[in-house]
Design an enzyme around this catalytic site. Structure first.
Site, PDB file in Angstrom:
ATOM      1  N   ARG A  31      89.552   3.228  48.066  1.00  0.00           N
ATOM      2  CA  ARG A  31      89.582   2.219  49.111  1.00  0.00           C
ATOM      3  C   ARG A  31      89.724   1.039  49.359  1.00  0.00           C
ATOM      4  NH1 ARG A  31      84.137   3.321  52.295  1.00  0.00           N
ATOM      5  NH2 ARG A  31      85.938   3.340  53.598  1.00  0.00           N
ATOM      6  N   HIS A  63      79.627  -2.471  53.276  1.00  0.00           N
ATOM      7  CA  HIS A  63      78.556  -1.771  53.983  1.00  0.00           C
ATOM      8  C   HIS A  63      78.154  -2.759  55.095  1.00  0.00           C
ATOM      9  CE1 HIS A  63      80.049   1.560  51.509  1.00  0.00           C
ATOM     10  NE2 HIS A  63      80.645   0.580  50.584  1.00  0.00           N
ATOM     11  N   TYR A  83      88.685  -0.489  45.232  1.00  0.00           N
ATOM     12  CA  TYR A  83      88.754   0.223  44.362  1.00  0.00           C
ATOM     13  C   TYR A  83      88.732   1.307  44.031  1.00  0.00           C
ATOM     14  CZ  TYR A  83      84.074   1.915  46.840  1.00  0.00           C
ATOM     15  OH  TYR A  83      82.948   1.753  47.685  1.00  0.00           O
ATOM     16  N   HIS A 119      85.492  -3.656  51.677  1.00  0.00           N
ATOM     17  CA  HIS A 119      85.197  -3.276  52.769  1.00  0.00           C
ATOM     18  C   HIS A 119      84.242  -3.816  52.474  1.00  0.00           C
ATOM     19  CE1 HIS A 119      84.472  -0.217  50.087  1.00  0.00           C
ATOM     20  NE2 HIS A 119      83.337   0.028  50.175  1.00  0.00           N
ATOM     21  N   TYR A 172      81.090  -2.334  42.179  1.00  0.00           N
ATOM     22  CA  TYR A 172      79.449  -2.680  42.499  1.00  0.00           C
ATOM     23  C   TYR A 172      78.917  -3.100  41.198  1.00  0.00           C
ATOM     24  CZ  TYR A 172      81.144  -1.200  46.723  1.00  0.00           C
ATOM     25  OH  TYR A 172      81.617  -0.485  47.703  1.00  0.00           O
TER      26      TYR A 172
HETATM   27 FE   LIG Z   1      82.004   0.458  49.394  1.00  0.00          FE
END
Ligand SMILES: [Fe+2]
Lengths: 196, 235
Positions: free
Chosen positions: B156, B161, B146, B159, B107
């Site tokens: 995770r 959000h 990640y 995905h 991110y």
């Molecule tokens: Fe996330």
């Protein structure tokens, strides 16, 4: 045809560049900010601030708070409120707790008026954070609205010992009125959260 | 006058419980007392109004809105679908905000410490709005998996959000869209916190119809928000 609700999932720790980019210094326009009212907005200008505490009393630095409120005349900027609000007052604010050294959330807004349905003036709140799979609804009532609060049907339905968690304390000792509203996720002072 | 109708309750058979012990952060951040029922009033059936006017020209193209000197790395995808209420009614002109990791699973958020490269041409945040029939679409890069600190070797699944308002404060939803066939889904405490019967609603379908030939794979992800009650609220 009947459809089923899409499940909620957590906002996670990394929402800031998508949802509160300007506050955190990212290069994307924000749709909403902690400043809800501009200087010329009619009504009493107030600041709301507080901290969020987890079950161990530790402040939460990766939460997002949204507020939704009526204007000073008690009107919502939404088609379902046919009375119409002040033209440039959206009544919506959004802030993350990750930019203040004390992990406070803060809004600069105006004091909402009573909507006129018997409820005391209040601000509607949604709490999101990493570790919450669903958002939580609460409300901010105002400590100086003693009579209106006493007559409010929502507050009346809350046990005495929990009612205070919904009432922000007004402080007039500074340059302008500040309402302090802390949110406790758990513990003896656990904030009242609503199912609505 | 549908504007005056309240909304159906949050269906707790669809949503995860606040306290989901396998997702460790829920332990200290979940309300422990029962939620207090609140009769809907104007405060709940109104809400912030955001639609097309909140969407800038590049906001719905994440392959371009963060580009500085070229194109982002990774697999281009198009995500599209309809936003509906529980009665199958399309929700027109409603804003969708999205954020995600880049193709390497990183991110741009300053707090992300994952040792994977940032992409100078990818930001990862954007928004779009539904049209008159409730359809939305945005173009992006397929996000990478990640690691996270929930337990040893926790990852995770891929995905994106999503954040939506819908027509009122009561219809607010933040969720995550997952990808079909991801082996990490069966290991992910966040996805698995969702009631089993509802999990499939979080997983997009591959869509050849949404695929843009020679350009990007398509995924279909429909979103259902709380519907209207049939009878008007009491005043
Ligand atoms: Fe996330």
């Amino acid at each position: 045809m009947t459809q089923k609700q899409t499940p909620s999932q957590t906002i996670g720790p990394f929402f800031a560049y998508g949802l509160t980019p300007e506050q955190y210094g990212y290069n994307l326009t924000s749709i909403a900010a902690p400043d809800v009212a501009n200087k010329d907005q009619a009504g009493e200008h107030i600041r709301i601030e507080g901290q969020i505490f987890d079950g161990e009393g530790v402040t939460v630095g990766d939460a997002m708070i949204e507020i939704w409120q009526a204007d000073a005349a008690g009107r919502y900027a939404h088609p379902a409120d046919s009375r119409g609000s002040n033209a440039d007052f959206t009544g919506f604010g959004r802030v993350g707790t990750g930019t203040d050294p004390e992990r406070r959330f803060f809004f600069e807004t105006i004091k909402p008026g009573a909507v006129g349905d018997g409820q005391a003036p209040h601000i509607n709140v949604i709490v999101f954070m990493r570790g919450m799979l669903n958002h939580a609804y609460t409300r901010i009532y105002l400590s100086d609205e003693v009579e209106a609060n006493a007559a409010d049907p929502v507050l009346a339905g809350i046990p005495d010992h929990r009612r205070g968690t919904l009432i922000a304390k007004r402080d007039d000792s500074g340059a302008g009125p500040v309402y302090r509203f802390d949110i406790h996720m758990q513990g003896a002072d656990e904030t009242v959260f609503f199912d609505l | 006058m549908t504007d005056k109708l309240g909304f159906k309750p949050r269906n707790w058979n669809s949503h995860p419980a606040y306290l989901s012990p396998d997702y460790k952060s829920t332990a200290l951040r979940s309300p422990t007392k029962p939620l207090v029922p609140l009769a809907q009033s104007l405060s709940e059936i109104t809400g912030p109004v955001y639609g097309h006017e909140s969407v800038g020209p590049l906001d719905a193209d994440l392959t371009r809105n963060g580009a500085t000197a070229g194109e982002p790395l990774g697999e281009r995808i198009i995500v599209t679908g309809r936003v509906l209420d529980e009665d199958g009614r399309a929700l027109p002109n409603t804003l969708i905000e999205v954020w995600q990791a880049n193709a390497a699973g990183r991110y741009v958020h300053a707090a992300d410490q994952h040792d994977a490269p940032l992409d100078p041409n990818f930001f990862g945040g954007g928004r779009c709005a539904t049209n008159a029939e409730g359809w939305y679409a945005f173009k992006t890069i397929k996000p990478g998996a990640y690691p996270w600190g929930n337990h040893l070797n926790a990852w995770r699944p891929n995905h994106i959000h999503f954040s939506l308002f819908g027509p009122s404060f009561a219809t607010r939803l933040i969720t995550q869209m997952y990808f079909p066939g991801d082996p990490l889904l069966d290991l992910d405490p966040i996805f698995l916190a969702t009631p089993e019967a509802a999990r499939g609603r979080l997983v997009a379908d591959f869509s050849l119809e949404a695929t843009e030939p020679g350009v990007a794979l398509g995924y279909r992800f429909d979103i259902v928000l709380r519907g209207r009650n049939e009878t008007p609220m009491e005043d």
